[in-house]
Each structure stands twice: as structure tokens, then as C-alpha cells.
Write a protein that holds these residues in place. Structure first.
Motif, mmCIF file in Angstrom:
data_model
loop_
_atom_site.group_PDB
_atom_site.id
_atom_site.type_symbol
_atom_site.label_atom_id
_atom_site.label_comp_id
_atom_site.label_asym_id
_atom_site.label_seq_id
_atom_site.Cartn_x
_atom_site.Cartn_y
_atom_site.Cartn_z
ATOM 1 N N GLY A 58 0.791 -1.222 0.000
ATOM 2 C CA GLY A 58 0.000 0.000 0.000
ATOM 3 C C GLY A 58 0.823 1.271 0.000
ATOM 4 N N GLU A 59 2.145 1.152 0.131
ATOM 5 C CA GLU A 59 2.970 2.360 0.207
ATOM 6 C C GLU A 59 2.945 3.150 -1.102
ATOM 7 O OE1 GLU A 59 6.771 0.941 1.349
ATOM 8 O OE2 GLU A 59 7.178 -0.147 -0.518
ATOM 9 N N GLU A 60 2.646 2.485 -2.204
ATOM 10 C CA GLU A 60 2.514 3.181 -3.486
ATOM 11 C C GLU A 60 1.056 3.325 -3.912
ATOM 12 O OE1 GLU A 60 4.887 1.083 -6.299
ATOM 13 O OE2 GLU A 60 6.790 1.513 -5.292
ATOM 14 N N SER A 61 0.249 2.280 -3.707
ATOM 15 C CA SER A 61 -1.137 2.279 -4.174
ATOM 16 C C SER A 61 -2.115 2.860 -3.160
ATOM 17 C CB SER A 61 -1.564 0.845 -4.498
ATOM 18 O OG SER A 61 -1.570 0.052 -3.316
ATOM 19 N N GLY A 62 -1.735 2.860 -1.873
ATOM 20 C CA GLY A 62 -2.677 3.246 -0.822
ATOM 21 C C GLY A 62 -3.585 2.106 -0.403
ATOM 22 N N HIS A 63 -3.368 0.923 -0.967
ATOM 23 C CA HIS A 63 -4.180 -0.253 -0.644
ATOM 24 C C HIS A 63 -3.506 -1.034 0.483
ATOM 25 C CE1 HIS A 63 -5.702 0.030 -5.072
ATOM 26 N NE2 HIS A 63 -6.310 0.887 -4.277
ATOM 27 N N TRP A 64 -3.615 -0.477 1.676
ATOM 28 C CA TRP A 64 -2.940 -1.060 2.833
ATOM 29 C C TRP A 64 -3.603 -2.364 3.263
ATOM 30 C CZ3 TRP A 64 1.240 1.864 3.526
ATOM 31 C CH2 TRP A 64 1.170 3.221 3.218
ATOM 32 N N LEU A 65 -2.817 -3.179 3.956
ATOM 33 C CA LEU A 65 -3.335 -4.353 4.656
ATOM 34 C C LEU A 65 -3.187 -4.071 6.142
ATOM 35 C CD1 LEU A 65 -1.683 -7.193 2.508
ATOM 36 C CD2 LEU A 65 -4.082 -6.447 2.430
ATOM 37 N N HIS A 66 -4.288 -3.735 6.793
ATOM 38 C CA HIS A 66 -4.249 -3.369 8.208
ATOM 39 C C HIS A 66 -4.261 -4.638 9.067
ATOM 40 C CE1 HIS A 66 -4.838 0.885 7.293
ATOM 41 N NE2 HIS A 66 -5.757 0.512 6.419
ATOM 42 N N LEU A 67 -3.233 -4.783 9.877
ATOM 43 C CA LEU A 67 -3.029 -6.007 10.652
ATOM 44 C C LEU A 67 -4.110 -6.206 11.712
ATOM 45 C CD1 LEU A 67 -1.184 -8.434 11.378
ATOM 46 C CD2 LEU A 67 -0.020 -6.892 12.988
ATOM 47 N N VAL A 68 -4.625 -7.429 11.769
ATOM 48 C CA VAL A 68 -5.527 -7.834 12.846
ATOM 49 C C VAL A 68 -4.817 -8.801 13.777
ATOM 50 C CG1 VAL A 68 -7.691 -9.015 13.419
ATOM 51 C CG2 VAL A 68 -7.600 -7.462 11.445
ATOM 52 N N ASP A 69 -4.186 -9.834 13.198
ATOM 53 C CA ASP A 69 -3.538 -10.846 14.041
ATOM 54 C C ASP A 69 -2.515 -11.626 13.206
ATOM 55 O OD1 ASP A 69 -3.073 -12.317 16.365
ATOM 56 O OD2 ASP A 69 -4.530 -13.858 15.821
ATOM 57 N N ILE A 70 -1.549 -12.215 13.891
ATOM 58 C CA ILE A 70 -0.568 -13.096 13.243
ATOM 59 C C ILE A 70 -0.464 -14.381 14.059
ATOM 60 C CG2 ILE A 70 1.816 -13.404 12.490
ATOM 61 C CD1 ILE A 70 2.129 -10.447 12.257
ATOM 62 N N LYS A 71 -0.526 -15.512 13.358
ATOM 63 C CA LYS A 71 -0.347 -16.812 13.999
ATOM 64 C C LYS A 71 0.726 -17.588 13.237
ATOM 65 C CE LYS A 71 -5.063 -17.508 15.799
ATOM 66 N NZ LYS A 71 -5.696 -16.270 15.319
ATOM 67 N N ALA A 72 1.513 -18.353 13.970
ATOM 68 C CA ALA A 72 2.494 -19.252 13.360
ATOM 69 C C ALA A 72 1.913 -20.652 13.315
ATOM 70 C CB ALA A 72 3.791 -19.237 14.157
ATOM 71 N N ASP A 73 2.333 -21.431 12.303
ATOM 72 C CA ASP A 73 1.822 -22.798 12.203
ATOM 73 C C ASP A 73 2.544 -23.708 13.193
ATOM 74 O OD1 ASP A 73 4.314 -23.210 11.070
ATOM 75 O OD2 ASP A 73 3.556 -24.363 9.373
#
Length: 205
Positions: A58-73
Motif C-alpha cells: 500500500g505504500e505506493e497504491s494506498g491499498h494497505w493491509l491493516h493487521l488484525v492478528d498473526i499466527k504461526a503454524d
């Protein structure tokens, strides 16, 4: 959370999934620095294997991915990153990198999203919010509102139109979720109870 960055030479694959629709949006790679920046900024950052540097989606397009959560397998070498996407994810302008539509195919899932929003209101209690005013009025008033809205739904079911029934039932559901939130319960608790009742052999208490 322990992440094994060494297994693939300092990188781990990161599966990006919409937190609400559960649609898989894209696959990227993170190194330790990209992971740390993602957690710090709450915007998903990857390591570009072709450009050999970090890039924030999104740094160029403005289409950010806003973080909710991260899990490891289970092997701690693959990440599942849930996000709220802002605009299309793919650089080609599609919702996903597989050309799929990212849409909520089951509107019932919105009830979970709605309660998440109501819980945030309960935590922050912003001034001027109707939901805040309900929490401030106390449990008795919240319970009363559920009863009032349920009665209005019954009246519309008997003497009104389907559109009005849906309108009043929506008011009832909203106030019920507010009441559940105040009691530390979730709409999913009701779903689980109904699921239990649907099983063979269930008997009323």
C-alpha cells in the motif's frame, strides 16, 4: 511467538487472509525485520525477494493491509496473517492475487464483526455514541431495550410488513448484542447453544 526464520534462509511465507470474510488474499514473504515492522506499524510489510528490500503493501497504491492478528503454524515456519484490506490486494486491481472476489458470502458473519465493534465501544466509551449511552445507562436499561424491541418486532410480524419486521428485528439483535457484551458473553455463545440443541439426544434442561 517463536518463528523459525532460519529454515528458509531468513524468510518465512506469510499467508494473508481477510479477517472478516476468511478469503485468502495473497502470499508474501517476511524476514525478521519485516515481521517486526508489521507488528509495530500494524500495516503488513514484506521482504521483496526480487528487489532485496522491505516493502509495505500500500505504500505506493494506498491499498494497505491493516493487521488484525498473526499466527504461526505448528512448525513455526509459516505465518497466517489476518487483515482488514483497504482496497484491492493484487497489483492488477483484483481483490485477491487469484482474481477472486473478496466478499462476505455469509452475512451472518457480520454479527461477529458487529460485536467486535460494540466491544470496542465498551472498552473506549467514546462520548456521543449511542452504544456508549446504553452501557452508561446500566444493565436494567439494556435488558429493557431488548424487550421493547422484541415487542415491536412481534407487532410488525402480526400487523406490519416484512420490511418493518426486518427493521425492528435488527434493532432487537443490536440491543441483544449490547446486552451480551455487558455480560461478558458473545453472539457465538448463542450459536453454540443452538448447535448443541440440534444434536441428536439433546434434552431440555
Amino acid at each position: 511467538m517463536e518463528i523459525d526464520f532460519d529454515k528458509m534462509g531468513g524468510l518465512v511465507p506469510a499467508i494473508i487472509q481477510d479477517a472478516d470474510t476468511k478469503t485468502v488474499l495473497m502470499l508474501g514473504f517476511m524476514n525478521q525485520e519485516a515481521y517486526a515492522k508489521t507488528v509495530e506499524t500494524r500495516k503488513v510489510t514484506f521482504y521483496s525477494r526480487t528487489r532485496k528490500k522491505l516493502w509495505t503493501k500500500g505504500e505506493e497504491s494506498g491499498h494497505w493491509l491493516h493487521l488484525v492478528d498473526i499466527k504461526a503454524d505448528c512448525d513455526n515456519d509459516t505465518l497466517l496473517v489476518t487483515v482488514h484490506p483497504e482496497g484491492p490486494t493484487c497489483h492488477k486491481g483484483t481483490d485477491t492475487c487469484w482474481g477472486e472476489k473478496n466478499e462476505n458470502v455469509n452475512p451472518l458473519l457480520f454479527l461477529t464483526e458487529l460485536q467486535d465493534f460494540i466491544e470496542k465501544r465498551h472498552e473506549e466509551m467514546p462520548e456521543g455514541s449511542y452504544t456508549t449511552s446504553l452501557f452508561k445507562d446500566g444493565l436494567n436499561r439494556m435488558a429493557q431495550k431488548v424487550g421493547e424491541e422484541a415487542l415491536e418486532a412481534v407487532i410488525e410480524a402480526v400487523n406490519g410488513t416484512n420490511d418493518r419486521l426486518i427493521y425492528e428485528a435488527s434493532d432487537m439483535f443490536y440491543h441483544l448484542i449490547v446486552l451480551l457484551t455487558a455480560k461478558g458473553l458473545r453472539i457465538e455463545d448463542i450459536a453454540r447453544e443452538l448447535e448443541t440443541r440440534h444434536k441428536p439426544g439433546w434434552k431440555k434442561h
